[in-house]
Enzyme design. Structure first.
Site, mmCIF file in Angstrom:
data_model
loop_
_atom_site.group_PDB
_atom_site.id
_atom_site.type_symbol
_atom_site.label_atom_id
_atom_site.label_comp_id
_atom_site.label_asym_id
_atom_site.label_seq_id
_atom_site.Cartn_x
_atom_site.Cartn_y
_atom_site.Cartn_z
ATOM 1 N N LYS A 1 0.936 -1.135 0.151
ATOM 2 C CA LYS A 1 -0.066 -0.086 -0.014
ATOM 3 C C LYS A 1 0.901 1.249 -0.225
ATOM 4 O O LYS A 1 1.953 1.240 0.514
ATOM 5 C CB LYS A 1 -0.909 -0.061 1.467
HETATM 6 N N1 GLU Z 1 -7.535 0.028 -2.943
HETATM 7 C C1 GLU Z 1 -8.455 -0.911 -3.178
HETATM 8 C C2 GLU Z 1 -8.507 -1.877 -2.023
HETATM 9 O O1 GLU Z 1 -8.222 -1.315 -0.838
HETATM 10 C C3 GLU Z 1 -7.886 -1.615 -4.278
HETATM 11 C C4 GLU Z 1 -6.480 -2.248 -4.527
HETATM 12 C C5 GLU Z 1 -6.131 -2.867 -6.047
HETATM 13 O O2 GLU Z 1 -6.648 -3.001 -6.810
HETATM 14 O O3 GLU Z 1 -4.824 -3.163 -5.992
HETATM 15 O O4 GLU Z 1 -8.571 -3.009 -2.186
#
Ligand code: GLU
Length: 457
Positions: free
Chosen positions: A147
């Site tokens: 992240k």
């Molecule tokens: N931000 C989204 C989540 O928390 C999508 C992450 C992604 O598609 O890699 O799942």
């Protein structure tokens, strides 16, 4: 003169101290005992990293996880902190702090969004990265977890400032991201345009177009059909499964949704189309209630016109905190962390809690909800539709062959409903609640791969 030399010396010293202390924080665990969350202060209770670690410890203990694997999986593998100089529209240079945390690459490249928000912190990004590892493992897609986040207020920045900040952030991370390394995606405060800038910046540095470096791109530059609605769609699928499991009808099923951003608005749209009755929507600046059900398409048009849900003539205004505690079959927190805590969990009157956001419920609230008999569809399952379609996007980019929206949606529906069944089955056979079942299932999968690969220690 370099951009960094424009930062006053005292500022630089402060930043260095912050980095040093942050680097020293994730020390080895002093104990493998689960944290005693009955003794948690509200500050600890609402720390997302503590929340993640507490559930991890409970699940790892139940799994009787090997102590070495426990330590490896409890902490992120790599944490990158960058200070990003940005030329602002008024001619000054501003420096923003950004993070990218790669929790695990055991099952595949790191995967996870990038968040732009004034509230971003390293602990939050760490927790979100770990949740990505568990989420990808719950839906069994070949990714690890990562992240990113930048401390900034995107609402107060111009498009030009956002573009320059995004490009420099990408450039700082250039050797750490890539289709086989770590694949970012949108999260709170970022969107398709942000992903297009990241893809372009990365491609410029690589001297070739590399679409698979990010997901959640616009469809014409390698994005997947259905990605924008995917998280909301996944939520609607697990809601269907939960109703079936609990033997409840769709007709008359009252839903309250907290948050009307990408996740909340798409969940509302799809549930409305399936015949659910959306009786309440709350946003950061107001809330709406209609016992007979809101007309979601009209509300969406109103929001587009007015820029807010407030002032919508088809419903009565309500207090946003109080609305969450009204009687309904399904409550969907779809905004941010820590909305269901020790302070309000006892007041909820929902039968099902479907977590569209990451980490909306604290570990203390978990116990209260379990006692009340609320059926929880945990975040790492409920909102996994987004990353699942991100996986489809990454696959399509690497094949150079794109699927129709119907194909994407069918594949997503299959994975989401099978994952719901897996989690509920795991919960029943191991006599644990759905959240701990989801963690156990995920940790078991990642631990299995970790042991199979062997620990390079
Ligand atoms: N931000 C989204 C989540 O928390 C999508 C992450 C992604 O598609 O890699 O799942």
């Amino acid at each position: 003169m370099t951009a960094e030399s424009l930062i006053p010396k005292t500022e630089l010293k402060k930043k260095k101290e912050t980095i040093m202390s942050a680097m020293n924080t994730p020390a080895q665990p002093t104990t493998l005992e689960p944290v005693k969350f009955e003794q948690m202060s509200l500050e600890q209770e609402t720390n997302p990293w503590e929340a993640q670690a507490a559930r991890f410890d409970i699940a790892a203990k139940k799994l009787n996880l090997d102590p070495g694997v426990w330590k490896v999986l409890r902490y992120p593998q790599r944490e990158i902190i960058v200070h990003i100089p940005v030329a602002m529209d008024d001619g000054t240079i501003e420096v923003f702090t950004g993070y990218r945390v790669q929790h695990s690459i055991a099952r595949g490249p790191g995967k996870g969004g990038i968040r732009y928000s004034p509230d971003v912190s390293l602990d939050e990004v760490r927790a979100l990265a770990s949740w990505m590892t568990w989420k990808c493992a719950v839906v069994n897609i070949p990714f690890g977890g990562a992240k990113g986040g930048v401390i900034c207020n995107p609402k107060k920045m111009s498009q030009g400032e956002l573009e320059r900040m995004t490009r420099r952030y990408t450039a700082e991370l250039i050797e750490f991201i890539g289709p086989e390394k770590d694949v970012p995606a949108p999260d709170m405060g970022t969107d398709e345009q942000t992903m297009a800038w990241i893809m372009d910046t990365y491609s410029m540095h690589m001297r070739q177009t590399v679409t698979a470096v990010v997901t959640g791109k616009p469809v014409n530059i390698g994005g997947s059909r259905g990605r924008r609605e995917a998280t909301g769609r996944g939520i609607s699928v697990v809601c269907d499964s939960a109703l079936k499991y609990l033997n409840l009808p769709v007709e008359g099923c009252r839903v309250i949704i907290q948050g009307f951003g990408n996740v909340g608005s798409n969940a509302a749209k799809l549930l409305y189309e399936k015949g659910y009755t959306i009786i309440g929507i709350t946003e950061f600046d107001g809330a709406l209630y209609d016992a007979d059900g809101l007309d979601i398409p009209s509300l969406t048009s109103h929001r587009k016109r007015a820029g807010t849900i407030n002032g919508f003539s088809g419903a009565e205004a309500a207090d946003k905190d109080e609305l969450m505690t009204r009687e309904c079959e399904i409550l969907i927190p779809a905004a941010t962390e820590n909305v269901i805590t020790s302070q309000n969990a006892a007041h909820l009157k929902c039968r099902i809690l479907c977590e569209g956001a990451n980490g909306p419920t604290t570990v203390v609230a978990d116990d209260i909800l379990e006692e009340k008999g609320v059926f929880v569809i945990p975040d790492i399952l409920a909102n996994a539709g987004g990353v699942t379609t991100s996986y489809f996007e990454w696959v399509q980019d690497r094949m150079g062959y794109f699927w129709t929206e119907v194909e994407v949606n069918q594949r997503l529906d299959t994975i989401m409903s099978a994952s719901f069944d897996d989690v509920v089955h795991y919960a029943t056979t191991h006599a644990v609640n759905n959240r701990i079942a989801a963690y156990m299932l995920a940790i078991d999968r990642v631990a299995y791969t970790t042991k199979q690969r062997g620990i390079y220690a």
